[in-house]
Design an enzyme around this catalytic site. Structure first.
Site, PDB file in Angstrom:
ATOM      1  N   HIS A 174      31.034 -74.139  29.054  1.00 43.67           N
ATOM      2  CA  HIS A 174      31.824 -75.301  29.463  1.00 43.67           C
ATOM      3  C   HIS A 174      33.298 -74.937  29.332  1.00 43.67           C
ATOM      4  CE1 HIS A 174      28.327 -78.005  29.602  1.00 43.67           C
ATOM      5  NE2 HIS A 174      27.881 -77.280  28.600  1.00 43.67           N
ATOM      6  N   LEU A 175      33.929 -74.665  30.464  1.00 48.25           N
ATOM      7  CA  LEU A 175      35.357 -74.282  30.427  1.00 48.25           C
ATOM      8  C   LEU A 175      36.267 -75.505  30.326  1.00 48.25           C
ATOM      9  CD1 LEU A 175      35.611 -71.305  32.974  1.00 48.25           C
ATOM     10  CD2 LEU A 175      35.705 -71.203  30.473  1.00 48.25           C
ATOM     11  N   HIS A 220      35.249 -78.643  21.572  1.00 47.14           N
ATOM     12  CA  HIS A 220      35.789 -79.985  21.318  1.00 47.14           C
ATOM     13  C   HIS A 220      36.948 -79.822  20.350  1.00 47.14           C
ATOM     14  CE1 HIS A 220      32.539 -82.096  23.300  1.00 47.14           C
ATOM     15  NE2 HIS A 220      31.651 -81.405  22.607  1.00 47.14           N
ATOM     16  N   ASN A 264      23.377 -80.793  21.332  1.00 46.32           N
ATOM     17  CA  ASN A 264      22.294 -81.301  22.162  1.00 46.32           C
ATOM     18  C   ASN A 264      21.861 -80.205  23.127  1.00 46.32           C
ATOM     19  OD1 ASN A 264      20.458 -82.929  23.396  1.00 46.32           O
ATOM     20  ND2 ASN A 264      21.940 -84.055  24.618  1.00 46.32           N
ATOM     21  N   HIS A 321      19.166 -73.911  27.722  1.00 48.06           N
ATOM     22  CA  HIS A 321      19.117 -74.100  26.265  1.00 48.06           C
ATOM     23  C   HIS A 321      17.840 -74.725  25.717  1.00 48.06           C
ATOM     24  CE1 HIS A 321      20.509 -78.096  27.470  1.00 48.06           C
ATOM     25  NE2 HIS A 321      21.718 -77.659  27.764  1.00 48.06           N
ATOM     26  N   GLY A 355      27.921 -80.489  20.439  1.00 50.38           N
ATOM     27  CA  GLY A 355      28.266 -79.162  20.950  1.00 50.38           C
ATOM     28  C   GLY A 355      29.158 -78.343  20.049  1.00 50.38           C
ATOM     29  N   ASP A 380      26.035 -71.789  25.650  1.00 52.81           N
ATOM     30  CA  ASP A 380      26.321 -73.226  25.754  1.00 52.81           C
ATOM     31  C   ASP A 380      27.641 -73.545  25.045  1.00 52.81           C
ATOM     32  OD1 ASP A 380      26.194 -75.882  26.417  1.00 52.81           O
ATOM     33  OD2 ASP A 380      24.491 -76.366  25.130  1.00 52.81           O
TER      34      ASP A 380
HETATM   35 ZN    ZN Z   1      23.083 -78.947  28.535  1.00 49.07          ZN
END
Ligand code: ZN
Lengths: 427, 306
Positions: free
Chosen positions: A63-64, A312, A281, A235, A327, A308
């Site tokens: 997640h960039l 944050h 998650n 995942h 996350g 993954d």
């Molecule tokens: Zn996911």
């Protein structure tokens, strides 16, 4: 420009190569591989002392956060973290704001990433499978592919509606692209904060049952089988999921899956600290699940290790457990955790590790293969599998430091990557 | 002898000696509560904040009474009537309170771990007055006090917690505390309200109330929360009452008298019939009185221990 890599242990599983040699690179192309190559003329020389040169690693689940959540991560900081962690390529997930459900967003990400670190890290956007990731209408998949999307997913959310899943699989399959599912039955997982079991009961935390994941994967496999399309479960985290996928593979169904390093390293016991960096998650599961995941990695049921990476900002995580976002970051610890938890205990060979970080994900995504062979483009991940180091989150290149592994001692680390004509050292 | 911890966050891991100390200390304060002047100067000069993010009138009043009877200065800080409601993080709230030179914080919050969180970001002594469905240690301490008052001991007694175990803040503290004190703790309720793997905590599980009554010395009856009905844990409260409700008729089948406890507030004729709640086996009002004494003991031990 000439680069000479000396005394490298070259491991190329697809060619069955494991040899110590020198590699001469001219203008980004492998010119020569031989036991001793003498430096001649203007050449940058790197002596590796037997460090492993592997085909470049790709993290297919990152997640960039850009566009939209630049306070968590930007393309620039994310790719810096990827390079430090040993990845010459990443797939970025579509839950940005706006989401990657429009060709303009794909172009924005591609253009921005090409300018970052002079294009050192290849970025392959995963576009949304449905408009606004709402699970109601298909995204404009052909336009998205033309703009550069390599796969489709609503990650962060599952594709819940079975008919939409069917259509998404059919349509993406026509384009030769896979659907990556975030497997979670939301009605079963509703309100959940951690794995359901003794620990959730002991802490009074709302539970997420393992069946929330397994039911979705089971259902999806039925749909994929029915329409004859390739399906990838992101995942996976439970023993049941491993077994469901193992059985599907036995029937030669086009099903693949990935696992994160935290799901083979930690169990839900870690949540007893109420550390919000243990909240993710899917959630951390039990020892039995971790054991099953390791077996799935070993026997090939699990194709890919992907981080993954979910950054944050510190203030978002420094809240009560119920309020904290799910996350953790993973780009800079993935390789170290995999070597420490899987290679050192001999669950995976180095060859298998390279397959799961480099060869399999590229195969699943139909990306150009990366080979250490004369005439090929240089795309290397160079590993020091003996290096002992301590995770220091404050030194992460990632903009966010949300990791449960801060302070943990790991064995094995990326030493450098070489890609697109650039050499980049990790420390 | 002081308690081993500066905080009371829960009863998991709290030693038998510490629980004993609180209960013994509470006996002294219970005696104070019988005096014409029910006030001692023990915590004079100490400031205590009751930080309630969820409304719980009876718990807050019990703490407040305990604090005032120990002569502490008391500040009540409830979400409804403060700035906390809108956007401020728990950490910011904690820092603001700390800046006001507060000695102790009594916190009620919906998130499990919230009291632990405060103990990590504040210097004040933290007392957990209920963190979501995790723990509510003073409730379990007052329950144990009440049992000990009646039976003279906890060891070997069969205590059954009846009702919605999954969504209770009382059940876990009861289990942890009473097991440490040697009681046999069981739970009884419909399968949908019993959390997974609770047996692994060494707790016997009943789904038949008559079986539970047969084996128990004490029933700790929990409130059935009507507001959870949307998640389909129960078909109806009427069905619950018919199959799990504690009634005089059910109790009369038992050979021995069974002590009835309830942490309140009671849903009469749902989890317990009115005649049982008000009957002679009920110690529900003693629990309320003992709650003040037990909370005085906790405040005293933590407030003077460091
Ligand atoms: Zn996911």
């Amino acid at each position: 420009m000439k680069i000479l890599v000396k005394n490298a242990r070259i491991i190329e599983p697809s060619e069955n190569i494991d040899q110590v040699a020198d590699i001469l690179i001219v203008d980004g192309i492998i010119e020569k591989i031989a036991p001793k190559i003498a430096a001649s003329g203007n050449v940058q020389e790197y002596v590796l002392d037997g460090k492993i040169v592997a085909p470049g690693f790709i993290d297919m689940h990152v997640h960039l956060r850009e566009p939209g959540y630049e306070h968590k991560e930007t393309i620039e900081t994310g790719l810096d973290a990827a390079a430090a962690g040993g990845f010459t390529a990443v797939c970025c997930m579509p839950n940005t704001n706006p989401p990657i459900d429009d060709a303009s967003v794909v172009k924005f990400i591609r253009e921005k990433s090409e300018k970052t670190l002079n294009g050192l890290v290849d970025v392959y956007p995963v576009a949304a499978a449905t408009k606004h990731r709402e699970g109601k209408e298909l995204s404009p998949m052909i336009e998205l592919v033309e703009a550069g999307a390599v796969a489709f997913s609503d990650d962060g959310s599952p594709i819940e509606n079975p008919e939409i899943m069917r259509r998404a699989l059919e349509y993406s399959n026509m384009l030769g692209k896979i659907i990556i599912q975030h497997p979670e039955d939301r009605s079963l997982a509703r309100g959940g904060m951690m794995n359901e079991g003794l620990v959730s009961t002991s802490l009074g935390l709302p539970p997420i049952p393992s069946i929330a994941e397994e039911i979705m994967i089971d259902r999806d496999i039925q749909i994929a089988k029915y329409v004859g399309a390739s399906y990838h479960a992101a995942h996976i985290s439970t023993a049941g999921s491993v077994e469901i996928i193992r059985q599907a593979k036995k029937k030669n169904l086009p099903v693949t899956c990935e696992v994160t390093p935290h799901h083979f390293t930690l169990t839900d016991e870690a949540v007893r600290t109420f550390d919000t960096n243990t909240k993710m998650n899917p959630p951390l599961r039990t020892k039995a699940d971790v054991d099953a995941i390791k077996e799935g990695l070993r026997d090939g049921t699990i194709d890919v290790i992907a981080s993954d990476h979910a950054p944050h900002s510190f203030d978002e995580k420094e809240v009560e457990f119920l309020e904290a976002p799910f996350g953790i970051v993973g780009l800079e610890t993935a390789v170290g955790l995999a070597i420490t938890e899987l290679v050192i205990p001999k669950i995976l060979s180095i060859n298998q590790l390279i397959e799961k970080f480099s060869i399999n994900p590229r195969k699943i995504l139909s990306l150009p293969s990366v080979k250490i062979k004369v005439g090929e483009k240089t795309n290397f991940t160079i590993l020091d599998i003996q290096k002992q180091w301590k995770v220091d989150a404050q030194k992460f290149k990632s903009k966010s430091k949300n990791t449960p592994f801060d302070g943990r001692t790991l064995i094995g680390k990326c030493f450098a990557i070489i890609n697109n004509g650039r050499v980049h050292f990790s420390d | 002898m002081p308690l081993q911890s500066r905080h009371l966050l829960g009863l998991e891991g709290v030693s038998r000696d510490d629980i004993q100390l609180v209960l013994d200390t509470a006996t002294n304060f219970r005696e104070v509560l019988e005096r014409p002047i029910k006030k001692v100067p023990t915590l004079q000069g100490k400031t205590i904040v009751n930080l309630f993010f969820e409304s719980s009138t009876r718990t807050r009043i019990s703490f407040e009474l305990a604090e005032r009877r120990l002569s502490a200065d008391v500040v009540n800080f409830s979400v409804a009537g403060s700035s906390v409601a809108k956007g401020e993080t728990l950490k910011d709230t904690a820092r603001n309170i700390e800046a006001m030179k507060i000695d102790m914080v009594v916190v009620r919050h919906s998130s499990p771990g919230a009291a632990l969180f405060l103990s990590r970001v504040m210097n004040a002594n933290i007392i957990n007055a209920g963190d979501g469905t995790h723990e509510h240690p003073t409730q379990a301490l007052l329950d144990m006090y009440t049992i000990r008052e009646k039976f003279g001991k906890l060891e070997g007694l069969n205590v059954c917690i009846v009702g919605d175990i999954s969504h209770s803040r009382v059940a876990l503290s009861n289990i942890y505390g009473m097991q440490t004190m040697g009681a046999n703790v069981s739970v009884c309720g419909p399968t949908t309200l019993i959390p997974k793997d609770i047996k692994k905590l060494g707790v016997k599980v009943y789904h038949n109330i008559d079986d539970a009554i047969r084996d128990a010395d004490i029933l700790n009856v929990l409130r059935i929360q009507l507001e959870r009905q949307d998640r389909s844990f129960l078909p109806s409260t009427r069905e619950y009452h018919n199959y799990f409700g504690i009634t005089k008729e059910r109790l009369s089948k038992s050979k021995k008298p069974i002590t009835i406890m309830h942490p309140g507030p009671i849903n009469r004729d749902v989890e317990i019939s009115a005649d049982v709640a008000d009957g002679e086996q009920s110690v529900i009002l003693q629990q309320v009185l003992n709650g003040v004494a037990v909370r005085m003991a906790v405040l005293y031990l933590l407030g003077t221990g460091n």
